[in-house]
Design a protein around this motif. Structure first.
Motif, mmCIF file in Angstrom:
data_model
loop_
_atom_site.group_PDB
_atom_site.id
_atom_site.type_symbol
_atom_site.label_atom_id
_atom_site.label_comp_id
_atom_site.label_asym_id
_atom_site.label_seq_id
_atom_site.Cartn_x
_atom_site.Cartn_y
_atom_site.Cartn_z
ATOM 1 N N UNK A 9 0.854 -1.184 0.000
ATOM 2 C CA UNK A 9 0.000 0.000 0.000
ATOM 3 C C UNK A 9 0.890 1.235 0.000
ATOM 4 N N UNK A 10 0.846 1.962 -1.099
ATOM 5 C CA UNK A 10 1.729 3.113 -1.277
ATOM 6 C C UNK A 10 2.926 2.725 -2.123
ATOM 7 N N UNK A 11 3.032 3.259 -3.335
ATOM 8 C CA UNK A 11 4.130 2.870 -4.235
ATOM 9 C C UNK A 11 5.038 4.058 -4.552
ATOM 10 N N UNK A 12 5.272 4.877 -3.517
ATOM 11 C CA UNK A 12 6.230 5.963 -3.666
ATOM 12 C C UNK A 12 7.643 5.438 -3.544
ATOM 13 N N UNK A 13 8.544 6.258 -3.017
ATOM 14 C CA UNK A 13 9.966 5.900 -2.959
ATOM 15 C C UNK A 13 10.204 4.551 -2.302
ATOM 16 N N UNK A 14 9.650 4.326 -1.092
ATOM 17 C CA UNK A 14 9.890 3.057 -0.405
ATOM 18 C C UNK A 14 8.957 1.968 -0.877
ATOM 19 N N UNK A 15 7.733 2.333 -1.209
ATOM 20 C CA UNK A 15 6.789 1.322 -1.651
ATOM 21 C C UNK A 15 7.246 0.580 -2.896
ATOM 22 N N UNK A 16 7.825 1.308 -3.834
ATOM 23 C CA UNK A 16 8.300 0.639 -5.056
ATOM 24 C C UNK A 16 9.448 -0.316 -4.754
ATOM 25 N N UNK A 17 10.264 0.011 -3.742
ATOM 26 C CA UNK A 17 11.326 -0.908 -3.342
ATOM 27 C C UNK A 17 10.756 -2.162 -2.693
ATOM 28 N N UNK A 18 9.727 -1.984 -1.875
ATOM 29 C CA UNK A 18 9.053 -3.152 -1.287
ATOM 30 C C UNK A 18 8.490 -4.046 -2.391
ATOM 31 N N UNK A 19 7.854 -3.436 -3.378
ATOM 32 C CA UNK A 19 7.280 -4.219 -4.473
ATOM 33 C C UNK A 19 8.369 -4.999 -5.208
ATOM 34 N N UNK A 20 9.472 -4.347 -5.480
ATOM 35 C CA UNK A 20 10.584 -5.017 -6.175
ATOM 36 C C UNK A 20 11.097 -6.214 -5.380
ATOM 37 N N UNK A 21 11.380 -5.998 -4.103
ATOM 38 C CA UNK A 21 11.945 -7.070 -3.279
ATOM 39 C C UNK A 21 10.965 -8.227 -3.121
ATOM 40 N N UNK A 256 44.918 -1.335 13.243
ATOM 41 C CA UNK A 256 43.647 -0.927 12.642
ATOM 42 C C UNK A 256 43.207 -2.047 11.714
ATOM 43 N N UNK A 257 42.034 -2.575 11.953
ATOM 44 C CA UNK A 257 41.541 -3.722 11.182
ATOM 45 C C UNK A 257 40.301 -3.303 10.411
ATOM 46 N N UNK A 258 40.336 -3.486 9.092
ATOM 47 C CA UNK A 258 39.166 -3.230 8.257
ATOM 48 C C UNK A 258 38.453 -4.535 8.000
ATOM 49 N N UNK A 259 37.226 -4.626 8.472
ATOM 50 C CA UNK A 259 36.458 -5.864 8.325
ATOM 51 C C UNK A 259 35.529 -5.745 7.125
ATOM 52 N N UNK A 260 35.857 -6.476 6.077
ATOM 53 C CA UNK A 260 35.040 -6.464 4.874
ATOM 54 C C UNK A 260 34.266 -7.776 4.777
ATOM 55 N N UNK A 261 33.003 -7.660 4.504
ATOM 56 C CA UNK A 261 32.144 -8.828 4.369
ATOM 57 C C UNK A 261 31.280 -8.656 3.129
ATOM 58 N N UNK A 262 30.618 -9.718 2.773
ATOM 59 C CA UNK A 262 29.730 -9.654 1.610
ATOM 60 C C UNK A 262 28.600 -8.671 1.878
ATOM 61 N N UNK A 263 28.361 -7.780 0.920
ATOM 62 C CA UNK A 263 27.315 -6.773 1.054
ATOM 63 C C UNK A 263 25.949 -7.434 0.912
ATOM 64 N N UNK A 264 24.982 -6.985 1.685
ATOM 65 C CA UNK A 264 23.623 -7.509 1.595
ATOM 66 C C UNK A 264 22.611 -6.386 1.629
ATOM 67 N N UNK A 265 21.530 -6.489 0.866
ATOM 68 C CA UNK A 265 20.520 -5.444 0.855
ATOM 69 C C UNK A 265 19.643 -5.552 2.102
ATOM 70 N N UNK A 266 19.680 -4.544 2.980
ATOM 71 C CA UNK A 266 18.911 -4.621 4.227
ATOM 72 C C UNK A 266 17.421 -4.870 4.039
ATOM 73 N N UNK A 267 16.804 -4.250 3.021
ATOM 74 C CA UNK A 267 15.365 -4.425 2.822
ATOM 75 C C UNK A 267 15.034 -5.874 2.482
ATOM 76 N N UNK A 268 15.867 -6.519 1.700
ATOM 77 C CA UNK A 268 15.632 -7.934 1.382
ATOM 78 C C UNK A 268 15.731 -8.796 2.631
#
Length: 284
Positions: A9-21, A256-268
């Motif tokens: 419900x609502x397909x604006x900026x965030x709604x369209x992302x919800x629909x996609x995911x 100094x330790x840089x911790x790199x991990x696989x990126x993940x989409x938070x909304x998904x």
């Protein structure tokens, strides 16, 4: 595996992302979207080969829909959420859950009484960087925590018209302080104001937690450059996280330790979690 069937419900900026995911996840299927703007709503429906309804009340009549994502202006959340609950739909409501605490409590109490899952869209809880930072704190890598400091700065997002920077931006970090420390603050001090907007466009918030822990949040709609950072200072080390890259840098006395991990989409990750709680049980 049975898919959880969703409406948006609502397909604006965030709604369209919800629909996609929801159209992409193996755990979910997108049944319908609703938007009062025919051009916008029909465009999203066509893109994801689903049904469009101009009135959300018509979408709620679709029996095949198990749950809805409410991505409308904050002032409409309570009315839509209560209508959806009355139709037996599980609810994911974009933050903030409602315009005030009375409405929020009514939504929660109604869903509990009907045994429906309800969840607020605090997406940063599902950011992989946040989860790794929480692990570092839990394992004692930083030592006793003294301070958490969040900065969330950028120009005013024109799509936001019914709330100020606290409910739109700072709310994420206020929630994350509670999430990372696993407790509520014992006191809160804030200074907010407006320089060029209807609602507040800058805020500095300090929260005192148990022991020596303090949380500080800086948020505004004034800074030209987009900033999304979160740091935690402990007795033994400092950890700095960038929400966008999800990278964490840990600095102690010797390295100094840089911790790199696989990126993940938070909304998904968030919507996957919500769908699984509906299907398998558990807390949202």
């Amino acid at each position: 595996m049975d898919k959880i069937r969703f409406g948006v419900i609502g397909t604006g900026f965030w709604g369209r992302n919800h629909a996609r995911v929801l159209s992409e996840l193996p755990e979910t299927s997108l049944i319908a979207v609703s938007d009062t703007d025919p051009t916008r709503g029909q465009s999203i429906a066509k893109k994801y080969e689903t049904q469009w309804y101009q009135q959300y009340s018509d979408l709620l009549e679709v029996k095949d829909i198990d749950a809805v994502c409410i991505c409308t202006p904050t002032t409409t959340h309570a009315k839509i959420a209560l209508s959806a609950a009355a139709k037996g739909k599980h609810l994911l409501i974009e933050k903030p859950i409602a315009a005030n605490t009375a409405e929020a409590k009514r939504i929660v109490e109604t869903c509990e009484s009907l045994e429906l899952k309800t969840m607020t869209g605090f997406i940063e809880r599902f950011n992989p960087g946040t989860r790794r930072l929480k692990e570092l704190i839990g394992k004692g890598v930083l030592g006793e925590v003294v301070l958490a400091f969040a900065r969330r700065l950028n120009r005013w997002p024109e799509r936001i018209g019914d709330v100020g920077v606290v409910k739109d931006s700072a709310i994420h970090d206020l929630d994350l302080m509670r999430f990372l420390f696993e407790e509520e603050p014992v006191s809160v001090f804030a200074r907010v104001g407006s320089i060029g907007h209807r609602f507040e466009d800058y805020a500095e918030v300090m929260m005192r937690f148990s022991g020596i822990k303090t949380g500080f949040v800086e948020a505004n709609w004034l800074t030209p450059q987009k900033v999304r950072t979160f740091s935690v200072t402990g007795k033994d080390a400092i950890a700095e996280m960038d929400f966008i890259s999800q990278q964490i840098v840990v600095e102690n006395a010797s390295e100094i330790i840089t911790k790199k991990h696989e990126w993940g989409e938070p909304l998904k990750i968030e919507l996957e979690h919500f769908a699984r709680t509906i299907r398998d049980g558990g807390t949202t």
